[in-house]
Structure formats: C-alpha cells, structure tokens
Design an enzyme around this catalytic site. Structure first.
Site, PDB file in Angstrom:
ATOM      1  N   LYS A  48       0.827  -1.215   0.000  1.00 24.95           N
ATOM      2  CA  LYS A  48       0.000   0.000   0.000  1.00 24.95           C
ATOM      3  C   LYS A  48       0.859   1.261   0.000  1.00 24.95           C
ATOM      4  O   LYS A  48       0.452   2.310  -0.517  1.00 24.95           O
ATOM      5  CB  LYS A  48      -0.985  -0.018   1.175  1.00 24.95           C
ATOM      6  CG  LYS A  48      -0.377  -0.207   2.555  1.00 24.95           C
ATOM      7  CD  LYS A  48      -0.001   1.090   3.234  1.00 24.95           C
ATOM      8  CE  LYS A  48       0.604   0.839   4.595  1.00 24.95           C
ATOM      9  NZ  LYS A  48       1.044   2.078   5.259  1.00 24.95           N
TER      10      LYS A  48
ATOM     11  N   ASN B 262       3.805   8.477   3.181  1.00 21.02           N
ATOM     12  CA  ASN B 262       4.127   8.179   1.793  1.00 21.02           C
ATOM     13  C   ASN B 262       3.316   9.044   0.836  1.00 21.02           C
ATOM     14  O   ASN B 262       3.834   9.534  -0.169  1.00 21.02           O
ATOM     15  CB  ASN B 262       3.905   6.692   1.513  1.00 21.02           C
ATOM     16  CG  ASN B 262       4.957   5.830   2.175  1.00 21.02           C
ATOM     17  OD1 ASN B 262       6.051   5.647   1.651  1.00 21.02           O
ATOM     18  ND2 ASN B 262       4.638   5.309   3.357  1.00 21.02           N
TER      19      ASN B 262
END
Length: 475
Positions: free
Chosen positions: A286, A349
């Site tokens: 992910k 991220n």
C-alpha cells in the site's frame, strides 16, 4: 521515575476507574505467567527504533503498564547523537507552551530550561534527549509520556523478553544482525513483534520477497513462531490521542492470541491472524501506491475526480498483485484497502508524493526526511518492480496473447519506478499513466487475475508447486 505519578493519573482518572487498573494488572500477570516470570523478575519490553509508530507503541505500553514497575520494565532504544535543528527546537518550544500539562511536567522535571535555551540557540538538543521527555523527532506535535531511553543497543536488548521492531525495513537486517551477537548466551528465545512495513527483493535462486520478520529470523535464529507482525489501518499520533483504531497481530497461535489480549485497549482493538508474511507484504504494497496518490492530488489540485480515477487503477493493480502472492486473496481485500485508505488520507508516503510533485522535495534528498522519518514506499517500489519484472513469473497478456512479465500489466507501478528509481520521468508522468489510451477498464485487470491461476508461492518463499497458465501446467 518513568511510569509513576503521571502514568497512574492517566490510567486511574482519564481512563476511568480502579477497575481498569485491576484489569490491566490481570493482563500483565497473565502474560508474565505465560513467559514463566518469577516474582521480583520484571517483564522486560524493549522498543528498537524510535520513529513515530515505534515511539507511540512504547508510549502506549508505558501509559498502560508502566505503573506496575515491579512487574514490567519498558524502555526504548534509539541511536545517540542525532541533533535537533533549531527550527524544530523552536517548534517543540511552541508545542510545550501550548500544552499546560506538558509545560507543568517539564518544569516539575527541571527539563523546561533546556528547551528555552535551545529556542534561543544557546544549546543543542538531541533526539534521544527529547525522547526522554516524550518528544519523538518525527512527530513533535504529539507529546508522549516520558520514556526510558537507552542508547546502547547491547544494554537495551541483551535480557529483553519482548523486543518490538520499530525500525524501517531497510535497517532491520543490519541492526538485528548486531543484536544476535548479544544473544549468544541466551537460554530462552525472546518474542519479537515487528511493526515494519516494507520489503526487499531477492532474485536468486528464485525471485522472492524478504520481509522484516524473515530478516529478523535469518539474522538472529529466533524461531519464526516467536516472531510476529503487527499492522493495521491507523495513524500513530491518533492512536496515542486515543482515537479509535484497529490493528492485527499476525503469527503463530502460541503468542499472537496472548499478545493480542495484552495489547488490546478500549480505543485500540487488536485482532489476530495466522497469516504472517502475506499481511506483512500487504503493509508494504500500500505504501507503493500511496506515493502515487500524493502526486496525483498535488498535480490536480486535489481533484476528487482525478483521485478517484487513480484509486480505481491502483486498487486494480493491488488486487492483481495479491493474486500472485496468495492463494486466497479475497481474505486480504478488506485489510489492504483499509490500510491503503488511511495511508492516502494522512500517511507519510502520500505526503512524500505530494511534496515531490510540488517541487518542495526532490529525490536527491533521499528517503529519510526530517520530521517524517523513512519513506518506506520508495524501496517498496523498487522491490515490487524488480520481482514482477522476472520472466519466470510470466502471465498471459489478454490482448497480445503471449506471456509477459506481470509488471507489464501494472502501468502505475512501472511509472512510479521510472519516477522514483531510474528518475527517467518527472512526477507529471503519473497523470499520463491514468490516461489509458488503450481503453482498458481496471475491472479487466481484476478479471484476468480471477480467470487465471496466478498464485506463485515461491514469491513469498513458500515451496514451489504446480500452477496453470493457459491450460498448461508449468513447474
């Protein structure tokens, strides 16, 4: 002393009752019993690595169990010598003065003056120093409880009963190889809980993924049944602020069920699952697509339409990849999508992707970003691309009717690799990856995965078995 008046106040009053105090002690006694701890021998829990999640995990345990200091010792290791820059010191000072409870605590501990001096530039603060006062360098806006900080790795781990790996996956192997040197004289194996979300790729003898729990097992020789992974759809600072959160601890039943019970709190529900490696790999996957989501958000000025188009494409690629990695991918759909969603909303991220696209960061600055820590998605992009580029994993291309490497059916992953790793393209390329000139519905990628037996057990280091490709058995 850590875990005395402040921890007692927090549990007895903010958490509600003496009943909660008794329940916590019962859970602690139960785990101590399972580990064979005698009276007078404290349960020793050590966090290795002091990033946001590692620090919060240790602080949550300290808040809950630190008051029972005759029965448990909680400490955290981080490397010494990391200086706090003046801008961060000024920001910490502002946080301290905006929180009366923190201000009073530091004055009472005779620690306030050093933050005044640091703000003025009269002294330098260090990351291990501020952690003792409850400030994680990657999360300074969320003051934690004071922690027992150890800067000697040997001192921290040599007699630990439970070790919590809060290191990035890129550092896990080296640190645990060093730790193994300190465990030569051990009679019993410790329990290790890994929080790391990242993977590495190995191409020989067959292409396969190496996860942090596998790195730890290989580095230390600790039996895999004593090594667990804990992850879930959550944000570290929100967990510490007692916003409701879930997590899942994965591994052998011997330890995952008692640890799930030990870690579970009213605001932090911990489930358990036997599938260690696959959940761990999904935690890394992910992060790959979160970086791209951040880029799309920045480049389209938060266009809801563009972000939803990206989500459709990236989830179809993730579903496609999970069919390669596990025999029962449908069991991972919920956890993977939930973890992806929270990372897209508030994860580092996605933030990193945004900053790259805005030009506020560049790749030459590396993946360890001040105030955020390690951006694990970058190394994960490289690992997944390298693995899925191998011809030994070929799948049938639906239009060209010929075998191709799986990565050829993952245009977003390919584009992220060109942006982040080879640097042959700019962040703008992620938008072109969404503008599918071949009119391929993302649903078709999912149908391809469902219609072929893609599962490659060798990718996760499992024994190689037969699988079917275009009605031919391939070994």
């Amino acid at each position: 002393m850590v875990g005395s008046i402040e921890a007692m106040d927090r549990n007895l009053y903010s958490n509600g009752s003496v009943h909660n105090f008794n329940a916590l002690e019962e859970k602690l006694d139960e785990l101590r019993s399972r580990l064979g701890k005698a009276n007078g021998d404290p349960l020793r829990i050590v966090g290795v690595g002091a990033g946001a999640w590692g620090s919060v995990f240790a602080a949550v345990l300290q808040d809950s169990y630190g008051q029972f200091r005759d029965k448990v010792q909680i400490r955290i290791w981080r490397r010494p010598g990391r200086a706090v820059d003046r801008a961060t010191a000024e920001h910490i000072f502002e946080v301290i003065n905006s929180r009366e409870d923190v201000l009073r605590r530091l004055i009472r501990r005779c620690a306030y003056l050093k933050y005044v001096e640091a703000r003025l530039g009269d002294r330098t603060l260090y990351a291990d120093e501020i952690l003792k006062d409850g400030f994680c360098l990657n999360m300074v806006e969320t003051p934690l409880c004071p922690l027992k900080v150890v800067t000697s790795l040997q001192e921290a781990v040599w007699d630990a009963d439970i070790v919590v790996n809060g290191l990035p996956s890129t550092e896990t192997k080296d640190v645990f190889e060093e730790i193994s040197n300190y465990w030569n004289e051990r009679i019993t194996d410790p329990i290790i809980i890994s929080l790391a979300k990242g993977i590495e790729a190995a191409l020989e003898p067959l292409p396969h993924i190496i996860t942090p729990t596998q790195m730890i097992h290989q580095a230390t020789g600790v039996p895999i049944e004593n090594i667990l992974y804990l992850g879930g759809p959550n944000i570290a600072s929100e967990i510490y602020n007692k916003e409701y959160a879930n997590a899942r601890i994965c591994g052998a039943e011997k330890w995952r069920k008692p640890l799930a019970k030990f870690l579970r709190q009213p605001h932090f529900i911990v489930w358990d699952n036997s599938d260690l490696v696959t959940h761990e790999v999904m935690g890394g996957l992910k992060n790959v697509y979160a970086i791209g989501a951040g880029m799309v958000a920045a480049l389209t000025k938060e266009s809801a339409t563009s972000k939803s188009v990206y989500f459709a494409h990236c989830t179809s690629e993730m579903i496609f990849i999970t069919h390669l990695l596990t025999e029962e991918p449908e069991k991972l759909a919920g956890p993977l999508l939930a973890d992806t969603y929270v990372t897209l909303l508030k994860g580092r991220n996605a933030w990193y992707g945004q900053m790259l696209a805005k030009g506020e960061l560049n790749r030459d600055m590396g993946e360890n970003i001040s105030g955020k820590g390690m951006i694990q998605g970058v190394s994960a992009v490289k690992a997944f691309y390298e693995l899925l580029s191998q011809s030994s994993l070929n799948v049938l291309h639906p239009e060209e009717n010929k075998p191709v490497a799986p990565v050829e059916l993952c245009p977003i992953l390919k584009t992220l690799y060109k942006i982040l790793i080879t640097r042959k393209q700019s962040s703008q390329a992620i938008l072109q990856a969404l503008r599918d000139e071949n009119l391929n519905d993302p649903r078709e990628r999912i149908e391809i995965a469902h219609s072929h037996v893609f599962y490659r057990p060798s990718l996760l280091g499992q024994p190689l078995t037969s699988f079917r490709l275009q009605d031919k058995v391939v070994i």
